[in-house]
Structures are given as structure tokens and as C-alpha cells.
Motif scaffolding. Sequence first.
Motif, mmCIF file in Angstrom:
data_model
loop_
_atom_site.group_PDB
_atom_site.id
_atom_site.type_symbol
_atom_site.label_atom_id
_atom_site.label_comp_id
_atom_site.label_asym_id
_atom_site.label_seq_id
_atom_site.Cartn_x
_atom_site.Cartn_y
_atom_site.Cartn_z
ATOM 1 N N LYS A 90 0.764 -1.263 -0.048
ATOM 2 C CA LYS A 90 0.078 -0.079 0.241
ATOM 3 C C LYS A 90 0.788 1.316 0.052
ATOM 4 O O LYS A 90 0.522 2.273 -0.731
ATOM 5 N N SER A 91 1.906 1.265 0.831
ATOM 6 C CA SER A 91 2.633 2.531 0.861
ATOM 7 C C SER A 91 3.710 2.500 0.320
ATOM 8 O O SER A 91 4.413 3.773 -0.075
ATOM 9 N N GLY A 92 4.532 1.388 -0.380
ATOM 10 C CA GLY A 92 5.639 1.503 -0.958
ATOM 11 C C GLY A 92 6.699 1.799 -0.302
ATOM 12 O O GLY A 92 7.901 1.642 -0.816
ATOM 13 N N HIS A 93 6.754 1.578 1.164
ATOM 14 C CA HIS A 93 7.746 1.714 1.935
ATOM 15 C C HIS A 93 7.809 0.591 3.095
ATOM 16 O O HIS A 93 6.910 0.113 3.422
ATOM 17 N N VAL A 94 9.017 0.072 3.277
ATOM 18 C CA VAL A 94 9.041 -1.174 4.311
ATOM 19 C C VAL A 94 8.445 -0.567 5.621
ATOM 20 O O VAL A 94 9.158 0.387 6.187
ATOM 21 N N PRO A 95 7.448 -1.278 6.108
ATOM 22 C CA PRO A 95 7.190 -0.859 7.613
ATOM 23 C C PRO A 95 8.210 -1.082 8.558
ATOM 24 O O PRO A 95 9.155 -1.646 8.675
ATOM 25 N N SER A 96 8.062 -0.195 9.552
ATOM 26 C CA SER A 96 9.071 -0.223 10.761
ATOM 27 C C SER A 96 9.004 -1.841 11.731
ATOM 28 O O SER A 96 7.766 -2.342 11.429
ATOM 29 N N ALA A 97 9.918 -2.003 12.375
ATOM 30 C CA ALA A 97 9.949 -3.195 13.351
ATOM 31 C C ALA A 97 8.690 -3.086 14.333
ATOM 32 O O ALA A 97 8.144 -3.853 14.756
ATOM 33 N N GLU A 98 8.532 -1.867 14.730
ATOM 34 C CA GLU A 98 7.156 -1.393 15.658
ATOM 35 C C GLU A 98 6.130 -2.066 14.926
ATOM 36 O O GLU A 98 5.000 -2.220 15.675
ATOM 37 N N PHE A 99 5.904 -1.598 13.815
ATOM 38 C CA PHE A 99 4.512 -1.950 13.046
ATOM 39 C C PHE A 99 4.443 -3.532 13.167
ATOM 40 O O PHE A 99 3.442 -3.690 13.446
ATOM 41 N N LEU A 100 5.611 -4.205 12.739
ATOM 42 C CA LEU A 100 5.279 -5.722 12.737
ATOM 43 C C LEU A 100 5.164 -6.197 14.169
ATOM 44 O O LEU A 100 4.257 -7.048 14.572
ATOM 45 N N SER A 101 5.835 -5.516 15.214
ATOM 46 C CA SER A 101 5.504 -6.104 16.562
ATOM 47 C C SER A 101 3.953 -5.809 16.893
ATOM 48 O O SER A 101 3.666 -6.474 17.526
ATOM 49 N N SER A 102 3.506 -4.680 16.708
ATOM 50 C CA SER A 102 2.345 -4.281 16.847
ATOM 51 C C SER A 102 1.293 -5.105 16.213
ATOM 52 O O SER A 102 0.147 -5.765 16.794
ATOM 53 N N ALA A 103 1.350 -5.480 14.966
ATOM 54 C CA ALA A 103 0.771 -6.338 14.264
ATOM 55 C C ALA A 103 0.550 -7.797 14.886
ATOM 56 O O ALA A 103 -0.320 -8.331 14.957
ATOM 57 N N PHE A 104 1.695 -8.128 15.128
ATOM 58 C CA PHE A 104 1.958 -9.533 15.752
ATOM 59 C C PHE A 104 1.075 -9.474 17.252
ATOM 60 O O PHE A 104 0.486 -10.512 17.446
ATOM 61 N N ALA A 105 1.087 -8.560 18.054
ATOM 62 C CA ALA A 105 0.624 -8.250 19.329
ATOM 63 C C ALA A 105 -0.943 -8.427 19.177
ATOM 64 O O ALA A 105 -1.659 -9.191 19.835
ATOM 65 N N ARG A 106 -1.378 -7.570 18.081
ATOM 66 C CA ARG A 106 -2.761 -7.666 17.731
ATOM 67 C C ARG A 106 -3.453 -9.249 17.337
ATOM 68 O O ARG A 106 -4.407 -9.782 17.663
ATOM 69 N N SER A 107 -2.520 -9.971 16.500
ATOM 70 C CA SER A 107 -2.871 -11.057 15.933
ATOM 71 C C SER A 107 -2.880 -12.098 16.871
ATOM 72 O O SER A 107 -3.683 -12.886 17.243
ATOM 73 N N LEU A 108 -1.798 -11.850 17.945
ATOM 74 C CA LEU A 108 -1.781 -12.891 18.847
ATOM 75 C C LEU A 108 -3.055 -13.058 19.953
ATOM 76 O O LEU A 108 -3.451 -13.787 20.661
ATOM 77 N N SER A 109 -3.511 -11.595 20.134
ATOM 78 C CA SER A 109 -4.267 -11.308 21.031
ATOM 79 C C SER A 109 -5.719 -11.914 20.587
ATOM 80 O O SER A 109 -6.826 -12.069 21.395
ATOM 81 N N GLN A 110 -6.049 -12.465 19.399
ATOM 82 C CA GLN A 110 -7.313 -12.928 18.813
ATOM 83 C C GLN A 110 -7.133 -14.485 19.161
ATOM 84 O O GLN A 110 -8.000 -14.973 18.994
ATOM 85 N N GLU A 111 -5.981 -14.873 19.385
ATOM 86 C CA GLU A 111 -5.730 -16.338 20.084
ATOM 87 C C GLU A 111 -6.496 -16.536 21.350
ATOM 88 O O GLU A 111 -6.125 -15.876 22.205
ATOM 89 N N ILE A 112 -6.880 -17.910 21.582
ATOM 90 C CA ILE A 112 -7.208 -18.247 23.063
ATOM 91 C C ILE A 112 -6.108 -18.681 23.740
ATOM 92 O O ILE A 112 -5.750 -19.880 23.462
ATOM 93 N N LEU A 113 -5.542 -17.985 24.783
ATOM 94 C CA LEU A 113 -4.352 -18.438 25.269
ATOM 95 C C LEU A 113 -4.366 -18.054 26.744
ATOM 96 O O LEU A 113 -4.839 -17.027 27.229
ATOM 97 N N SER A 114 -3.659 -18.910 27.710
ATOM 98 C CA SER A 114 -3.635 -18.483 29.063
ATOM 99 C C SER A 114 -2.682 -17.120 29.063
ATOM 100 O O SER A 114 -2.199 -16.703 28.114
ATOM 101 N N SER A 115 -2.964 -16.472 30.326
ATOM 102 C CA SER A 115 -2.152 -15.094 30.287
ATOM 103 C C SER A 115 -0.424 -15.442 30.093
ATOM 104 O O SER A 115 0.232 -14.783 29.693
ATOM 105 N N GLU A 116 -0.162 -16.637 30.865
ATOM 106 C CA GLU A 116 1.426 -17.064 30.665
ATOM 107 C C GLU A 116 1.847 -17.465 29.464
ATOM 108 O O GLU A 116 2.756 -17.144 29.022
ATOM 109 N N ASP A 117 0.972 -18.001 28.892
ATOM 110 C CA ASP A 117 1.257 -18.323 27.080
ATOM 111 C C ASP A 117 1.346 -17.208 26.163
ATOM 112 O O ASP A 117 2.077 -16.998 25.472
ATOM 113 N N TYR A 118 0.419 -16.465 26.557
ATOM 114 C CA TYR A 118 0.249 -15.176 25.625
ATOM 115 C C TYR A 118 1.573 -14.327 26.038
ATOM 116 O O TYR A 118 2.175 -13.923 25.107
#
Length: 92
Positions: free
Chosen positions: A55-83
Motif C-alpha cells: 500500500k505505502s511502497g515503504h518497508v514498515p517499521s519493526a514497531e509496526f510488525l511487533s504491533s501487528a503480531f501483538a494484535r494477531s496474538l490477542s485474537q488467539e485463546i491463550l492463558s495469560s502465561e502463554d500469551y
Amino acid sequence: ESYRLSHSDLEAFLEDPREFFRRVILRAPFESNVHTKFGSAYHRALEHFAREYKKSGHVPSAEFLSSAFARSLSQEILSSEDYDRLLARGTE
């Protein structure tokens, strides 16, 4: 006709053609665990990263990827320890 071989599917085929047939072609259900949940969240985060790049033509930052991972992981059913453990692993 609309099937496109993904990198993950190719890896599965090369590793075990019978398992590829069962999982990909027959779409046999499987029981998820913390490893598959981590992989699903990681894969979704990379998809968001790739879409943002296209979309942007620029490589997103590491923070963007970390944030996307955290959002994706929060969609999974996990114990707080596993999360917490998987979040640390995924953002590392």
C-alpha cells in the motif's frame, strides 16, 4: 482451479506429501496448540506487514510488525502465561 501453492504448502509437501494431501487438499481438521497459535499469529502479522508495504511502497517499521503480531496474538485463546511468553518470543 483457484488454488495457489503457498510457501507454507510447498514446505509441507516437501516434508511429507501425505500430510500435505490430508491437511491442504482434504482440509482435515487439526487440534490447535500454543505452537500452531503462535504460527497463525505470526503469519497474520506478516500478511499485515506485506499489505502495508504494498500500500505505502515503504518497508514498515519493526514497531509496526511487533504491533501487528501483538494484535494477531490477542485474537488467539491463550492463558495469560502463554500469551506473555509467545508475545516476548514473537517480538524478539
